[in-house]
Design an enzyme around this catalytic site. Structure first.
Site, short mmCIF file in Angstrom:
data_model
loop_
_atom_site.label_atom_id
_atom_site.label_comp_id
_atom_site.label_asym_id
_atom_site.label_seq_id
_atom_site.Cartn_x
_atom_site.Cartn_y
_atom_site.Cartn_z
N ASP A 106 0.87 -1.19 0.00
CA ASP A 106 0.00 0.00 0.00
C ASP A 106 0.90 1.24 0.00
O ASP A 106 2.11 1.14 0.21
CB ASP A 106 -0.91 0.02 1.24
CG ASP A 106 -1.81 1.25 1.29
OD1 ASP A 106 -2.40 1.61 0.25
OD2 ASP A 106 -1.93 1.88 2.37
N SER A 107 0.26 2.39 -0.17
CA SER A 107 1.00 3.66 -0.13
C SER A 107 1.50 3.97 1.27
O SER A 107 2.34 4.84 1.45
CB SER A 107 0.09 4.80 -0.56
OG SER A 107 -0.99 4.91 0.36
N CYS B 57 -4.52 -1.47 -1.91
CA CYS B 57 -4.65 -0.03 -2.17
C CYS B 57 -5.54 0.13 -3.40
O CYS B 57 -5.24 -0.43 -4.47
CB CYS B 57 -3.26 0.54 -2.45
SG CYS B 57 -3.26 2.28 -2.92
N GLU C 29 -2.23 7.98 8.96
CA GLU C 29 -0.76 7.90 8.96
C GLU C 29 -0.19 8.45 10.27
O GLU C 29 0.90 8.07 10.68
CB GLU C 29 -0.16 8.64 7.76
CG GLU C 29 -0.39 7.95 6.41
CD GLU C 29 0.39 6.63 6.22
OE1 GLU C 29 1.57 6.56 6.64
OE2 GLU C 29 -0.20 5.68 5.65
N CYS D 265 -10.96 3.46 0.14
CA CYS D 265 -9.50 3.61 0.29
C CYS D 265 -9.15 2.82 1.54
O CYS D 265 -9.91 2.86 2.53
CB CYS D 265 -9.15 5.08 0.46
SG CYS D 265 -7.50 5.38 1.15
N HIS E 58 -7.08 3.13 3.84
CA HIS E 58 -6.84 3.85 5.10
C HIS E 58 -8.16 4.07 5.86
O HIS E 58 -8.17 4.12 7.08
CB HIS E 58 -6.21 5.23 4.82
CG HIS E 58 -4.74 5.19 4.50
ND1 HIS E 58 -4.26 4.76 3.29
CD2 HIS E 58 -3.65 5.56 5.23
CE1 HIS E 58 -2.93 4.86 3.28
NE2 HIS E 58 -2.54 5.35 4.45
N1 DGL Z 1 -4.73 3.44 0.77
C1 DGL Z 1 -4.83 3.92 -0.54
C2 DGL Z 1 -6.07 3.49 -1.29
O1 DGL Z 1 -6.64 2.48 -0.97
C3 DGL Z 1 -4.29 5.25 -0.93
C4 DGL Z 1 -4.20 6.36 0.05
C5 DGL Z 1 -3.27 7.42 -0.49
O2 DGL Z 1 -2.06 7.13 -0.46
O3 DGL Z 1 -3.73 8.45 -0.98
O4 DGL Z 1 -6.46 4.11 -2.25
#
Ligand code: DGL
Length: 265
Positions: free
Chosen positions: A12-13, A75, A153, A185, A187
């Site tokens: 993931d990011s 992600c 984060e 997303c 997160h």
């Molecule tokens: N967790 C990520 C997603 O599912 C991206 C969040 C990000 O880095 O902007 O899209």
């Protein structure tokens, strides 16, 4: 005969994909998991498709060098922009994920769904295709929530800052009569309790994590391991290791993991 589960690589990011890791671990507790969170490059949501693809390819190469046999793109933004290139490049199973538009369209009674997702996801062609294919006749209102990513984060999962960010995102969707809210997303599920408190009574909140875990399990011939060894869960970041170690007890309570810095280009 001893069964050995393939090691699963998850990326993931940043720390968002840990919401998917916990679902995979819950469903396949014996599996060894190797996670890379690209926190040094977070967020992906505001990056170009080219940059996202480049990062995802670099992390996939790294995970393969660590012996993983399945890749999970935990992600939505990375899946929407990079899953095609990855599948065309690597001869191993690549599991991706997209915002849960299809189940949301099936659940709505008001005919309005709110999709919380990153800018990159919402702009992706794959996302438009998803909406056209599975939500025709439904009013799909999209809403990028970059603040949610920042909060997660930082490990802020509740309290006034989280409530303010969530209520700001939810209010216009609720006003438009949305009755299903998609956490598009990875997160965002870490803010689920706050989201559930902010959505109108009787609404649904959906995310794709559990479906991804089921998809991963379906790729294995068995989900149990006869060795009785505890699974090895290795969580790496391209960012700050101290920060990761502070976040883990909040994000993955009760899960033992080894942590380190992933040395990527
Ligand atoms: N967790 C990520 C997603 O599912 C991206 C969040 C990000 O880095 O902007 O899209």
């Amino acid at each position: 005969m001893e069964t050995r589960l393939p090691k699963i690589g998850i990326l993931d990011s940043g720390v968002g994909g840990l919401s998917v890791l916990r679902e995979i671990h819950a469903l396949i507790p014996c599996a060894d998991l190797h996670y890379v969170g690209d926190s040094a490059w977070c967020p992906y949501g505001t990056k170009s498709p080219e940059v996202i693809i480049e990062r995802v390819v670099a992390i996939t190469d790294y995970l393969l060098s660590r012996g993983v046999e399945i890749i999970v793109i935990a992600c939505n933004s990375a899946t929407i922009h990079a899953v095609g290139s990855l599948r065309a490049t690597y001869p191993i199973p690549i599991v991706g994920m997209e915002p849960a538009v299809k189940p949301a369209a099936a659940l709505t009674r008001s005919g309005v769904i709110g999709v919380l997702a990153t800018e990159a996801s919402i702009a992706g062609e794959k996302f438009h295709h998803l909406v056209n294919q599975h939500a025709s006749g439904v009013n799909v209102i999209t809403r990028p929530c970059p603040r949610f990513v920042e909060l997660v984060e930082k490990g802020i999962l509740s309290g006034p800052e989280a409530i303010e960010a969530v209520s700001e995102a939810i209010a216009p969707l609720a006003e438009a009569n949305a009755d299903v809210f998609v956490l598009g997303c990875t997160h965002y599920p870490f803010l689920r309790t706050v989201v559930e408190a902010e959505v109108p009574a009787g609404s649904h909140v959906v995310d794709t994590g559990p479906a991804v875990a089921k998809r991963v399990a379906s790729l294995l011939s068995t989900t149990s391991d006869s060795s009785n060894n505890p699974p090895e869960i290795h969580i790496e970041t391209t960012g700050n290791l101290e920060q990761l170690n502070l976040l883990l007890p909040k994000l993955l309570p009760g899960i033992e993991a080894r942590t380190s810095v992933a040395k990527l280009p």
